[in-house]
Design a protein around this motif. Sequence first.
Motif, short mmCIF file in Angstrom:
data_model
loop_
_atom_site.label_atom_id
_atom_site.label_comp_id
_atom_site.label_asym_id
_atom_site.label_seq_id
_atom_site.Cartn_x
_atom_site.Cartn_y
_atom_site.Cartn_z
N LEU A 313 0.84 -1.21 0.00
CA LEU A 313 0.00 0.00 0.00
C LEU A 313 0.87 1.26 0.00
N VAL A 314 1.96 1.20 0.75
CA VAL A 314 2.88 2.34 0.81
C VAL A 314 3.52 2.56 -0.54
N LEU A 315 3.95 1.47 -1.21
CA LEU A 315 4.56 1.60 -2.53
C LEU A 315 3.60 2.25 -3.52
N ARG A 316 2.32 2.02 -3.31
CA ARG A 316 1.31 2.62 -4.19
C ARG A 316 0.85 3.99 -3.69
N ARG A 317 1.50 4.47 -2.60
CA ARG A 317 1.24 5.79 -2.01
C ARG A 317 -0.19 5.93 -1.50
N LEU A 318 -0.73 4.81 -1.04
CA LEU A 318 -2.07 4.80 -0.43
C LEU A 318 -1.90 4.90 1.09
N ILE A 323 -2.70 3.55 7.01
CA ILE A 323 -2.80 3.98 8.41
C ILE A 323 -4.10 3.48 9.04
N ARG A 324 -5.20 3.53 8.28
CA ARG A 324 -6.48 3.04 8.83
C ARG A 324 -6.40 1.54 9.14
N ILE A 325 -5.71 0.78 8.27
CA ILE A 325 -5.55 -0.66 8.54
C ILE A 325 -4.74 -0.87 9.81
N CYS A 326 -3.67 -0.08 9.98
CA CYS A 326 -2.85 -0.20 11.20
C CYS A 326 -3.68 0.10 12.44
N GLU A 327 -4.46 1.14 12.37
CA GLU A 327 -5.30 1.51 13.52
C GLU A 327 -6.35 0.45 13.80
N GLN A 335 5.74 -0.54 14.39
CA GLN A 335 5.45 -1.54 13.37
C GLN A 335 4.52 -0.99 12.30
N GLY A 336 3.65 -0.08 12.69
CA GLY A 336 2.62 0.36 11.77
C GLY A 336 2.70 1.81 11.36
N VAL A 337 2.02 2.69 12.13
CA VAL A 337 1.83 4.09 11.72
C VAL A 337 3.17 4.81 11.51
N SER A 338 4.13 4.61 12.41
CA SER A 338 5.42 5.30 12.29
C SER A 338 6.09 4.97 10.96
N ARG A 339 6.08 3.71 10.62
CA ARG A 339 6.72 3.28 9.38
C ARG A 339 6.04 3.90 8.16
N ILE A 340 4.72 3.98 8.21
CA ILE A 340 3.98 4.54 7.07
C ILE A 340 4.21 6.05 6.98
N LEU A 341 4.21 6.73 8.14
CA LEU A 341 4.45 8.17 8.12
C LEU A 341 5.85 8.50 7.61
N ALA A 342 6.82 7.65 7.94
CA ALA A 342 8.18 7.88 7.44
C ALA A 342 8.21 7.78 5.92
N HIS A 343 7.49 6.79 5.36
CA HIS A 343 7.41 6.67 3.90
C HIS A 343 6.70 7.89 3.30
N TRP A 344 5.65 8.34 3.99
CA TRP A 344 4.92 9.52 3.51
C TRP A 344 5.84 10.74 3.49
N ALA A 345 6.64 10.90 4.54
CA ALA A 345 7.55 12.05 4.61
C ALA A 345 8.58 11.99 3.49
N CYS A 346 9.10 10.78 3.21
CA CYS A 346 10.08 10.64 2.13
C CYS A 346 9.46 10.98 0.77
N TYR A 347 8.17 10.73 0.63
CA TYR A 347 7.48 11.13 -0.60
C TYR A 347 7.21 12.63 -0.62
#
Length: 694
Positions: A313-318, A323-327, A335-347
Amino acid sequence: MDCYTANWNPLGEEAFYRRFELYTMEWSLKEDLRDCLVAAAPYGGPIALMKNNVRKEKSPSTRPLLEIYSASGLLLASIPWKSGQLVQLGWTASEDLLCIQDDGTVLIYNLFCEFKRHFSMGNEVLQNHVLEAKVFHTEYGTGVAILTGAHRFSLATNIDDLKLRRMPEVPGLQKPPSCWAVLSQDRVTIVLLAVGQELYLLDNTSCSVVTPPGMSPSAGAYLHMAVSFNYRCLALFTDTGYIWMGLATLKEKFCEFTSSVRSPPKQMVWCLRPRSRQRAVVVAWDRQLMVVGNSTECIQYKRLTIEVLLDRLVLRRLYPLAIRICEYLRLSEIQGVSRILAHWACYKVQQKDKSDEEVAHAINQKLGDTPGISYSEIAARAYDCGRTELAIKLLEYEPRSGEQVPLLLKMKRSKLALGKAIESGDTDLVYTVVLHLKNELNRGTFFMTLQNQPVALSLYRQFCKHQERETLKDLYNQDDNHQELGNFHVHSSYSEKRIEGRVGALQNALDEYYKAKNEFAAKATEDQIKLLRLQRHLQEDFDKPYLDLSLHDTVSNLILDGHHKRAEQLYREFKIPDKRYWWLKISALANRGDWEELEKFSKSKKSPIGYLPFVEISVKHHNRYEAKKYAPRVTPEQRVKAFVLVGDLDQAADAAIEHKNETEMNFVLSKCTASTDAAVAEKLNRARAQLLKK
């Protein structure tokens, strides 16, 4: 009744199948898929297509087109292909696309057709070109296997830790094998290939002929082989229509089947039957489909883990959906939200339509102090995108100096990195930055930079003391530190092999000590210069080594060699204290065994050290005869000890009685033996008794 069965087709004698559309593909392809290079990622991942790959024209309008679609045919990205001739496409486990060219170059793109990096499969592949290639997956990662024009195999087991392996040669192989596959067994990657009716197994060191168990003798030549997704199962198809199914280790056969179709299949793939969970092989030709399999054993295939799902999902920028799935699953932040937010920030840092301040503020507002977030990694991504100032602003949010400094150095912001390193209190980090500055700046600028950072300057001096002493001199010169410059020249003098060089270094030290107004150091250095010059003359005169001896050793050696006048000269010139000189001389004379000179010296004038040392040194060299000459000359308070040393217990007893000293009497008594000293002991006991009566 016909309307219900019209779309069902027979599959064997007892089963039927039908095809129905799950959903409509979004793409509108003009080309037939058979005319394209196609690679579909597993688990419903993206699909890569290379159009016009076989065309040789150079005009931009006819260049091959690389397109990446979602599993439902939605176009994600496309680029015109401007590189070499492609042989194969394949996907990594992390959904990066591998594009393998005929020269052995492998280009890597993400699923948005953004170039990441490339690597080569080696010179042999470059020289002989690629005939066929396969992308495979093992526990080590994603690998690439190549069949070259020389009919040799080369492979890399893990493209992220590239180690190329050239597989052994197949004896007599003059044409490409009819089919081949990559297997993974016991943590070793091997190649299985077919040439006519023979199967060959290539491992790291050898090529061996293998025969599948239970293979029919009349099976014929191998045309196709298929390996299951987990590399445990193998299927073989021959030119007689014979199909063999078993373990990829070739140690067990599951079943066999003879088809009426003898032409090579277009595809042969392992699958699981939905209800029975039995293994089966699907064999497809242009107009025929066949499912083979009757094994009763069930294998549990690995499913997608939640981590892999989130990654996709992150690779597809969704990001919101991830994040909703993690929650929903209540995953930990790291394991979840932090990792996704880091990818979002890199984008986010790649968005050029906003200012550095806006992007940095937005990222910090969203991420804050979320556990598991590394601002340095986000800053590194910003720098890679050419946004250096944004990277610096993001690093201000990074609490770990050890993570800030390496990136600041990479961005050539060394002075800022030095300040951060000093703030951290980590000396190793400071050393890293200082040495980086040293290589980056000219010497003058480097020294001036250190002048403004006392901590860094002190650490660099310590480094120079052990590694770069000439640089240390430059630092002291810049500071006008004459005391340390003097110390530097003294230290340097010891590395000079020629006496002139040594004296010259000491003369430089003398000048610096005078400038530093250190009279003691100046006088000591001056004396050392004088001693070196004298030692050189002594060495020339007597043809014996005197250089590098201390003043005391020089005097002792002169006396030992009988050069008393030269020893007296040093005694006077260097103003050696009388007591020290007398000790040196009596020790040297005793070592030389020159008892006559020792006696003569004792009578030259009153001894400043007394005469007990003469007794002791003689006894030490086992010469009591000479020692007895000096015992009577010893002062009264030391006389008892002197007579005991020379073995004259009678006179020792008389001296102790004369002194009326009970301690001395007891000392002499302790040295008496009943057989030889009875009279002395009796005399001492009478004296002790009389002393006690009083």
